[in-house]
Design an enzyme around this catalytic site. Structure first.
Site, PDB file in Angstrom:
ATOM      1  N   ARG A 230     -65.237 -36.075  -2.753  1.00 19.77           N
ATOM      2  CA  ARG A 230     -64.406 -37.245  -2.444  1.00 19.77           C
ATOM      3  C   ARG A 230     -63.151 -36.761  -1.734  1.00 19.77           C
ATOM      4  O   ARG A 230     -62.576 -35.730  -2.107  1.00 19.77           O
ATOM      5  CB  ARG A 230     -64.025 -38.012  -3.716  1.00 19.77           C
ATOM      6  CG  ARG A 230     -65.132 -38.850  -4.320  1.00 19.77           C
ATOM      7  CD  ARG A 230     -65.554 -40.018  -3.425  1.00 19.77           C
ATOM      8  NE  ARG A 230     -66.643 -40.804  -3.996  1.00 19.77           N
ATOM      9  CZ  ARG A 230     -67.935 -40.644  -3.710  1.00 19.77           C
ATOM     10  NH1 ARG A 230     -68.316 -39.707  -2.860  1.00 19.77           N
ATOM     11  NH2 ARG A 230     -68.843 -41.426  -4.263  1.00 19.77           N
ATOM     12  N   ASP A 254     -66.864 -33.598   4.589  1.00 19.06           N
ATOM     13  CA  ASP A 254     -67.756 -34.751   4.751  1.00 19.06           C
ATOM     14  C   ASP A 254     -67.071 -36.015   4.243  1.00 19.06           C
ATOM     15  O   ASP A 254     -67.609 -37.111   4.372  1.00 19.06           O
ATOM     16  CB  ASP A 254     -69.062 -34.518   3.977  1.00 19.06           C
ATOM     17  CG  ASP A 254     -70.084 -35.614   4.226  1.00 19.06           C
ATOM     18  OD1 ASP A 254     -70.347 -35.906   5.412  1.00 19.06           O
ATOM     19  OD2 ASP A 254     -70.595 -36.199   3.254  1.00 19.06           O
ATOM     20  N   GLU A 259     -60.806 -42.444   4.401  1.00 17.13           N
ATOM     21  CA  GLU A 259     -61.996 -42.635   5.238  1.00 17.13           C
ATOM     22  C   GLU A 259     -62.452 -44.084   5.360  1.00 17.13           C
ATOM     23  O   GLU A 259     -63.147 -44.443   6.316  1.00 17.13           O
ATOM     24  CB  GLU A 259     -63.164 -41.794   4.699  1.00 17.13           C
ATOM     25  CG  GLU A 259     -63.729 -42.303   3.370  1.00 17.13           C
ATOM     26  CD  GLU A 259     -64.893 -41.464   2.855  1.00 17.13           C
ATOM     27  OE1 GLU A 259     -64.757 -40.228   2.805  1.00 17.13           O
ATOM     28  OE2 GLU A 259     -65.925 -42.054   2.496  1.00 17.13           O
ATOM     29  N   HIS A 291     -69.182 -38.746   5.880  1.00 17.94           N
ATOM     30  CA  HIS A 291     -69.833 -39.071   4.599  1.00 17.94           C
ATOM     31  C   HIS A 291     -71.346 -39.225   4.762  1.00 17.94           C
ATOM     32  O   HIS A 291     -71.933 -40.237   4.372  1.00 17.94           O
ATOM     33  CB  HIS A 291     -69.208 -40.343   4.008  1.00 17.94           C
ATOM     34  CG  HIS A 291     -69.226 -40.353   2.508  1.00 17.94           C
ATOM     35  ND1 HIS A 291     -68.148 -40.724   1.755  1.00 17.94           N
ATOM     36  CD2 HIS A 291     -70.191 -40.013   1.629  1.00 17.94           C
ATOM     37  CE1 HIS A 291     -68.449 -40.638   0.467  1.00 17.94           C
ATOM     38  NE2 HIS A 291     -69.696 -40.193   0.367  1.00 17.94           N
TER      39      HIS A 291
HETATM   40  P1  NAI Z   1     -71.998 -34.516 -11.803  1.00 19.35           P
HETATM   41  O1  NAI Z   1     -71.373 -35.558 -12.679  1.00 19.35           O
HETATM   42  O2  NAI Z   1     -73.410 -34.110 -12.061  1.00 19.35           O
HETATM   43  O3  NAI Z   1     -71.104 -33.199 -11.799  1.00 19.35           O
HETATM   44  C1  NAI Z   1     -69.699 -33.203 -11.711  1.00 19.35           C
HETATM   45  C2  NAI Z   1     -69.214 -31.944 -12.414  1.00 19.35           C
HETATM   46  O4  NAI Z   1     -67.809 -31.844 -12.188  1.00 19.35           O
HETATM   47  C3  NAI Z   1     -69.432 -31.980 -13.937  1.00 19.35           C
HETATM   48  O5  NAI Z   1     -70.066 -30.791 -14.367  1.00 19.35           O
HETATM   49  C4  NAI Z   1     -68.024 -32.080 -14.495  1.00 19.35           C
HETATM   50  O6  NAI Z   1     -67.866 -31.439 -15.755  1.00 19.35           O
HETATM   51  C5  NAI Z   1     -67.236 -31.360 -13.391  1.00 19.35           C
HETATM   52  N1  NAI Z   1     -65.813 -31.606 -13.448  1.00 19.35           N
HETATM   53  C6  NAI Z   1     -65.137 -32.684 -13.932  1.00 19.35           C
HETATM   54  N2  NAI Z   1     -63.810 -32.466 -13.860  1.00 19.35           N
HETATM   55  C7  NAI Z   1     -63.645 -31.235 -13.324  1.00 19.35           C
HETATM   56  C8  NAI Z   1     -62.495 -30.440 -13.018  1.00 19.35           C
HETATM   57  N3  NAI Z   1     -61.258 -30.877 -13.260  1.00 19.35           N
HETATM   58  N4  NAI Z   1     -62.699 -29.213 -12.479  1.00 19.35           N
HETATM   59  C9  NAI Z   1     -63.938 -28.755 -12.251  1.00 19.35           C
HETATM   60  N5  NAI Z   1     -65.061 -29.456 -12.531  1.00 19.35           N
HETATM   61  C10 NAI Z   1     -64.915 -30.680 -13.056  1.00 19.35           C
HETATM   62  O7  NAI Z   1     -71.843 -35.072 -10.320  1.00 19.35           O
HETATM   63  P2  NAI Z   1     -72.704 -34.696  -9.039  1.00 19.35           P
HETATM   64  O8  NAI Z   1     -73.908 -35.571  -8.956  1.00 19.35           O
HETATM   65  O9  NAI Z   1     -72.882 -33.229  -8.957  1.00 19.35           O
HETATM   66  O10 NAI Z   1     -71.729 -35.210  -7.874  1.00 19.35           O
HETATM   67  C11 NAI Z   1     -70.470 -34.604  -7.646  1.00 19.35           C
HETATM   68  C12 NAI Z   1     -69.664 -35.483  -6.726  1.00 19.35           C
HETATM   69  O11 NAI Z   1     -70.265 -35.497  -5.438  1.00 19.35           O
HETATM   70  C13 NAI Z   1     -69.619 -36.970  -7.120  1.00 19.35           C
HETATM   71  O12 NAI Z   1     -68.569 -37.220  -8.018  1.00 19.35           O
HETATM   72  C14 NAI Z   1     -69.423 -37.678  -5.815  1.00 19.35           C
HETATM   73  O13 NAI Z   1     -68.048 -37.924  -5.660  1.00 19.35           O
HETATM   74  C15 NAI Z   1     -69.877 -36.681  -4.771  1.00 19.35           C
HETATM   75  N6  NAI Z   1     -71.003 -37.150  -3.961  1.00 19.35           N
HETATM   76  C16 NAI Z   1     -70.867 -37.153  -2.597  1.00 19.35           C
HETATM   77  C17 NAI Z   1     -71.895 -37.568  -1.782  1.00 19.35           C
HETATM   78  C18 NAI Z   1     -71.788 -37.523  -0.280  1.00 19.35           C
HETATM   79  O14 NAI Z   1     -72.635 -38.117   0.414  1.00 19.35           O
HETATM   80  N7  NAI Z   1     -70.816 -36.861   0.304  1.00 19.35           N
HETATM   81  C19 NAI Z   1     -73.144 -38.075  -2.364  1.00 19.35           C
HETATM   82  C20 NAI Z   1     -73.215 -37.979  -3.804  1.00 19.35           C
HETATM   83  C21 NAI Z   1     -72.160 -37.541  -4.558  1.00 19.35           C
END
Ligand code: NAI
Length: 342
Positions: A230, A254, A259, A291
Site C-alpha cells: 500500500r 506498484d 494513487e 497497482h
Molecule cells: P497477510 O495478511 O497474509 O500478511 C501480512 C503480514 O504482515 C502478516 O504476517 C502480518 O503479521 C505482517 N505485519 C503486520 N504488521 C507488521 C509490521 N508492523 N511489520 C512487519 N510485518 C507486519 O497479507 P498478504 O496477503 O501477504 O498481503 C500483504 C499486503 O499486500 C496486503 O495488505 C495488501 O495491502 C497488499 N496487496 C497488494 C496487491 C497489489 O495488487 N499491489 C494485491 C494484494 C495485496
C-alpha cells in the site's frame, strides 16, 4: 441479490459476467468510485462491491446503510479503505483474503529485476537503434540479502523466489511464520543489512510511513526498495529526498499514497497535478506501475469466484468465512459461535 458494482473496468466485467448467472445474482456496473457523493446510487441494492480505491468511510457507509445495503463485498485483500467501526452491526464486510499471492510476489520480483538490470530503459534504447549499454550496470542478486517486511501469504512467496535466486533472506514481522527458511531480525537490522527491501505488510496505523526519512537513512546506499503493498507505507517526500541525495539505489512502486485519483485511469491527455507523483516519474531509478501486481488471469478468476461465493453465503444465511470487522484478531467469540461478526 442485487449488487452495485463500483469502479468497474472492462476486465472486471469479463470475469464477473462469466459467473454471475450461475450465482443467481444481478450486477449493475458503475464505472465511478464509491464515495459519499456516489453512495446514493446504492438505493435498491442488497450489496455493494468495491475495489482498492473506493472509499467506505463513515459518511459513505451511513448512506449505504440508510439505502438498505446489507453487505459490502471487497473484491480485494486489503481493507484500509473501510471504516470498520461504522460498518459494525449495520453492514457486513467481506473480502477476498487470498487469490494469488504468487501474482503479487512475482510482480515485486519483476520490478526488482527490471530496476536492477534496467531492461525498461534497454527496451526503449534498442527500439531507437541505440545499442549502447552505458549506465545499465546492475548487481548479481545471488549472494545478496533481501529484507522482507511482512511474511504473510505474499511475503512468503517472495522469500521463496529470493531463496531460489541464491539470496540470503532477512525478515521482520510481529508474527513470524513458523518453518519459513528466513532469518527474523528487528527492523533496524533488516534495513541496515539488506540490498533489497520489499514491503509485504498491511497498511495499519503502526505501518503507516514505516519507510520514512529516518528509516531510509538506515539503508545501504544501493538498496532497492520495492512496494507492492500500500502506498502509505512510504512517506513519499522522504523517498524523493533519499533518491535525490543518492541515499538509496532505487524504488519499484506498484502503489502510491495518493494513487486513487490517478491509478487505473488513462490520463495521457491531461496534466498531472500531483507534483510528488510527477517527480517520482522523472527518476531513472524509479519504476512505477499502477497497482497491477494482482493482475493475472488466475487472480481475476479467483477474485470473481470468491466475491460471488461471499455474496451467496450472505444471501443463504450461511457463515461468512471471509467476513472481517474491527474486532477480528482481538477478543471476539461471536464469529466462532455464529459464523458471522455480528
Ligand atoms: P497477510 O495478511 O497474509 O500478511 C501480512 C503480514 O504482515 C502478516 O504476517 C502480518 O503479521 C505482517 N505485519 C503486520 N504488521 C507488521 C509490521 N508492523 N511489520 C512487519 N510485518 C507486519 O497479507 P498478504 O496477503 O501477504 O498481503 C500483504 C499486503 O499486500 C496486503 O495488505 C495488501 O495491502 C497488499 N496487496 C497488494 C496487491 C497489489 O495488487 N499491489 C494485491 C494484494 C495485496
Amino acid at each position: 441479490m442485487k449488487i452495485a458494482f463500483y469502479d468497474t473496468k472492462p476486465y472486471d466485467k469479463i470475469w464477473f459476467d462469466r459467473i454471475t448467472e450461475k450465482f443467481g445474482a444481478e450486477i449493475k456496473y458503475f464505472d465511478f468510485k464509491l464515495n459519499a457523493e456516489t453512495a446514493c446510487l446504492s438505493k435498491g441494492f442488497d450489496a455493494v462491491c468495491i475495489f482498492v480505491n473506493d472509499s467506505a468511510d463513515e459518511e459513505t457507509l451511513d448512506i449505504l446503510h440508510r439505502n438498505g445495503v446489507k453487505l459490502l463485498a471487497l473484491r480485494c485483500a486489503g481493507y484500509n479503505n473501510v471504516d470498520f467501526k461504522t460498518a459494525y452491526g449495520k453492514i457486513h464486510v467481506v473480502r477476498v483474503p487470498e487469490y494469488s499471492p504468487a501474482a503479487v510476489a512475482e510482480h515485486a520480483i519483476a520490478l526488482l529485476l527490471t530496476l536492477n538490470r534496467k531492461t525498461h530503459r534497454a527496451y526503449s534504447r534498442t527500439r531507437d537503434n541505440n545499442f549502447s549499454i552505458n549506465g545499465f550496470i546492475g548487481i548479481d542478486l545471488v549472494g545478496k540479502t533481501a529484507g522482507i517486511i511482512g511474511t504473510g501469504k505474499i511475503g512468503r512467496v517472495f522469500a521463496g523466489i529470493c531463496k531460489g535466486f541464491g539470496m540470503k533472506v532477512l525478515a521482520s514481522d510481529p508474527y513470524p511464520a513458523e518453518g519459513l527458511d528466513v532469518e527474523y531480525v528487528g527492523l533496524d537490522e533488516l534495513l541496515a543489512n539488506s540490498d533489497v527491501i520489499s514491503l509485504h505488510c498491511p497498511l495499519v496505523p503502526e505501518t503507516r510511513h514505516i519507510i520514512n526519512r529516518e528509516n531510509l537513512g538506515k539503508m545501504k546506499s544501493h538498496a532497492i526498495v520495492i512496494n507492492t503493498s500500500r502506498g502509505a507505507l512510504i512517506d513519499t517526500p522522504a523517498l524523493i529526498e533519499a533518491l535525490k541525495t543518492y541515499k538509496i539505489g532505487g524504488a519499484g512502486l506498484d502503489v502510491y499514497e495518493e494513487e486513487s485519483e490517478y491509478f487505473f485511469e488513462d490520463l495521457s491527455d491531461t496534466i498531472i497535478k500531483d507534483d510528488e507523483l510527477s517527480r517520482l516519474l522523472t527518476f531513472p531509478n524509479v519504476l512505477l506501475t499502477s497497482h497491477q501486481a494482482f493482475f493475472t488471469e488466475e487472480a481475476m478468476r479467483e477474485i470473481a469466484l470468491t466475491t460471488m461465493e461471499n455474496v451467496k453465503a450472505f444471501k443463504d444465511d450461511k457463515p461468512l468465512d471471509n467476513e472481517i470487522c474491527y474486532k477480528c484478531g482481538g477478543p471476539c467469540d461471536k464469529k466462532e459461535n455464529t459464523g458471522r461478526c455480528f
